[in-house]
Design a protein around this motif. Structure first.
Motif, PDB file in Angstrom:
ATOM      1  N   SER A 279       4.751  -1.771   8.746  1.00 48.72           N
ATOM      2  CA  SER A 279       3.267  -1.643   8.027  1.00 48.72           C
ATOM      3  C   SER A 279       2.314  -2.270   7.804  1.00 48.72           C
ATOM      4  N   GLN A 280       3.010  -3.568   6.974  1.00 49.73           N
ATOM      5  CA  GLN A 280       1.549  -4.521   6.775  1.00 49.73           C
ATOM      6  C   GLN A 280       1.525  -5.159   7.742  1.00 49.73           C
TER       7      GLN A 280
ATOM      8  N   GLU B   9      -6.816  -7.989   8.466  1.00 51.67           N
ATOM      9  CA  GLU B   9      -7.315  -8.099   6.451  1.00 51.67           C
ATOM     10  C   GLU B   9      -6.797  -8.690   6.176  1.00 51.67           C
ATOM     11  N   PHE B  10      -5.510  -9.536   5.795  1.00 48.00           N
ATOM     12  CA  PHE B  10      -4.936 -10.097   4.754  1.00 48.00           C
ATOM     13  C   PHE B  10      -5.714 -11.567   4.868  1.00 48.00           C
TER      14      PHE B  10
ATOM     15  N   SER C 146       1.007  -1.533   0.207  1.00 49.35           N
ATOM     16  CA  SER C 146       0.272   0.110   0.120  1.00 49.35           C
ATOM     17  C   SER C 146       0.882   1.803   0.393  1.00 49.35           C
TER      18      SER C 146
ATOM     19  N   ASP D 235       2.252   1.852   3.029  1.00 51.28           N
ATOM     20  CA  ASP D 235       3.523   0.986   3.143  1.00 51.28           C
ATOM     21  C   ASP D 235       5.069   1.381   2.670  1.00 51.28           C
TER      22      ASP D 235
ATOM     23  N   GLU E 106      -0.306  -3.787  10.275  1.00 53.96           N
ATOM     24  CA  GLU E 106      -1.397  -3.563  10.364  1.00 53.96           C
ATOM     25  C   GLU E 106      -2.878  -3.351  10.196  1.00 53.96           C
ATOM     26  N   ARG E 107      -2.758  -4.630   8.605  1.00 53.77           N
ATOM     27  CA  ARG E 107      -3.218  -5.060   7.971  1.00 53.77           C
ATOM     28  C   ARG E 107      -3.186  -6.569   7.916  1.00 53.77           C
TER      29      ARG E 107
ATOM     30  N   ARG F 125      -9.089 -11.504   4.034  1.00 54.33           N
ATOM     31  CA  ARG F 125      -9.990 -11.959   2.577  1.00 54.33           C
ATOM     32  C   ARG F 125      -9.688 -13.206   1.946  1.00 54.33           C
TER      33      ARG F 125
END
Length: 389
Positions: A259-260, A266-267, A14, A17, A262-263, A270
Motif C-alpha cells: 500500500s505504501q 509522492e513521498f 493512511s 494502508d 503506491e505513494r 514531498r
C-alpha cells in the motif's frame, strides 16, 4: 502552551494502508501467503530488477547478501564508516573480517578515490576484500559506475546498501536495478521512505542469487524436487539443503508495504520539496548544506547539515541540546562505525578515517518526513537561526 515535539523522522500511514493490513487479517494467510510475492513483484518492477526477496529487516537482508555471495571466515568486507553498524556487522555474522573506506567530504558517501588507493595497496599485500558495501547515505546514491569499475578490476562483489534510497535514481535509472552491483538492499523501518513496520528487501538480476536468498531466508529449506537429494516421499516433503534462518516477512507487513509503495513517488517528491525549502531558509547561516551529485537524485531520507566551526558561535553539542530542549528532535547520523567499542576491540581506533570523523564532529540531522508541515519546518529553521545568530 508548549509546541508538539517534532521528530527527525516519522512514518506516514493512511487509511488505505490500515485497510490493506486489515484485509490480510480477515484473510486465510497472515504469513507465507499471496501478498508477499505481490509486494516483491511491485518493488522489483519499480526498480527494474528481475528478482526481489523480502525479509524481516534490512539487517537480515545484508546478512543474507553476504551469505549468498559466499562471504565467510578468512574473507573481508569493506564498507563506509559513515553508516549504521549493520552495514559492517553483516560480515561479522559470517565470520569474516571488516575494514572501512573513508568518505568523500562532499557527498559523505564512500569515496571512489580512497577506494582506488586502498584496493591498490590491498592487491600488493594480498588482502583484497571479497565484498564491498557502498552505502547510499541519506538517500543520495554513491558514485556507483566508478565503484563498479574498480570492483570488477579487482574481482570484488558489490552489495549496495540502499537502506536510505528507495525512490532515488542514479544516471536517470532507479536505485535497485543492480546495474552496478550484484545485490541491492532496501530498508522499510518506520523512519525510511516507505515502511512495513520492520522489514527489508534484496534485489538482484541473478536467478542463482535469488534462488539461494529465498532458501536462506526460510531455514535453508526447499520444496523443489529438482533441488532435492533423492525422490520426495510425497507432497508434504521438504529438505533442508543448508543452514538458513527464519528471516521471513509476514503478509501483514507486505500488505502495508504494498500500500505504501503506491505513494512512493509522492513521498519522495514531498521530501525533495522540503529539502529545497530548507536550502532556501537556511542560506547564509554558518552551516554546510547538503551537496548533490549531478548524476544522482536523492530520495532525501535525511537532511544533514554541518556546523561550520569557524563561523558558528556555539558547538554542535550546544546546538543539538538547545533544539532538543525546544522540542525539535534533531539527531546525528552517524557515529563512525570504527569508533564503536566493539570495533575498537577489533583493532580500529579514532584517527584512522579522518574524513568520516571530521564529518561526524559537525553533523546534525534536521527533521524531514512527508508529514512535516511548513509551519513546523519554519519553527525548526527559526530555532536554528536564533541559536546561530
Amino acid at each position: 502552551m508548549p509546541h508538539p515535539f517534532i521528530p527527525y523522522g516519522r512514518q506516514s500511514v493512511s487509511e488505505a494502508d490500515i485497510e490493506a493490513v486489515c484485509a490480510v487479517l480477515r484473510s486465510d494467510w497472515l504469513t507465507q501467503g499471496p501478498t508477499l510475492p505481490r509486494f516483491e513483484a511491485g518493488v522489483a518492477a519499480r526498480c527494474g530488477a528481475a528478482h526481489a526477496v523480502a525479509v524481516n529487516s534490512a539487517t537480515s537482508a545484508l546478512h543474507l547478501a553476504c551469505l549468498a555471495l559466499g562471504l565467510g571466515p578468512g574473507d573481508t568486507l569493506w564498507t563506509s564508516p559513515n553508516t549504521f553498524v549493520a552495514s559492517a556487522n553483516c560480515a561479522r555474522y559470517c565470520g569474516a573480517l571488516v575494514d572501512f573506506v573513508d568518505i568523500d567530504p562532499k557527498s559523505y558517501n564512500l569515496c571512489p578515490v580512497a577506494l582506488e588507493r586502498k584496493l591498490e595497496r590491498a592487491a600488493q599485500t594480498g588482502s583484497l576484500p571479497k565484498v564491498l558495501v557502498p552505502v547510499h547515505f541519506s538517500g543520495q546514491p554513491c558514485a556507483m559506475e566508478r565503484i563498479a569499475e574498480l570492483a570488477a578490476a579487482y574481482g570484488v562483489r558489490v552489495v549496495e546498501d540502499a537502506s536510505h534510497a528507495i525512490g532515488a535514481s542514479y544516471q536517470e535509472e532507479p536505485v535497485g536495478n543492480c546495474r552496478y552491483s550484484d545485490l541491492t538492499v532496501f530498508s522499510f523501518h518506520p523512519v525510511k521512505i516507505v515502511t512495513t513496520g520492520e522489514g527489508g528487501m534484496l534485489l538482484t538480476q541473478s536467478p542463482e542469487l535469488n534462488e539461494r536468498l529465498v532458501r536462506l531466508r526460510s531455514h535453508g529449506i526447499t520444496r523443489d524436487p529438482a533441488l532435492m537429494e533423492g525422490e520426495p516421499d510425497g507432497d508434504w516433503y521438504y529438505q533442508q539443503l543448508e543452514l538458513g534462518f527464519n528471516y521471513r516477512m509476514t503478509d501483514l507487513q507486505a500488505a502495508l508495504g504494498l500500500s505504501q509503495l503506491e505513494r512512493l513517488e509522492e513521498f519522495v517528491e514531498r521530501r525533495r520539496l522540503l529539502a529545497e525549502r530548507y536550502r532556501e531558509l537556511l542560506e547564509g547561516l554558518p552551516l554546510v548544506l547538503p551537496w548533490q551529485a549531478s548524476e544522482a537524485r536523492s530520495a532525501w531520507h535525511l537532511f544533514v547539515v554541518r556546523l561550520d566551526p569557524e563561523r558558528a558561535r556555539l558547538t554542535r553539542r550546544q546546538l543539538f541540546d538547545q533544539l532538543r530542549q525546544a522540542g525539535v528532535g534533531v539527531n546525528v547520523h552517524y557515529q563512525p562505525v570504527h569508533t564503536q567499542p566493539y570495533y575498537r576491540r577489533l583493532g580500529f581506533a579514532p584517527g584512522m578515517f579522518p574524513q568520516a570523523e571530521a564529518y561526524y564532529a559537525q553533523a546534525l540531522t534536521l527533521p524531514l518526513y512527508p508529514g512535516l508541515e511548513e509551519a513546523q519546518q519554519d519553527r525548526v529553521v527559526g530555532l536554528v537561526r536564533e541559536a546561530l545568530s
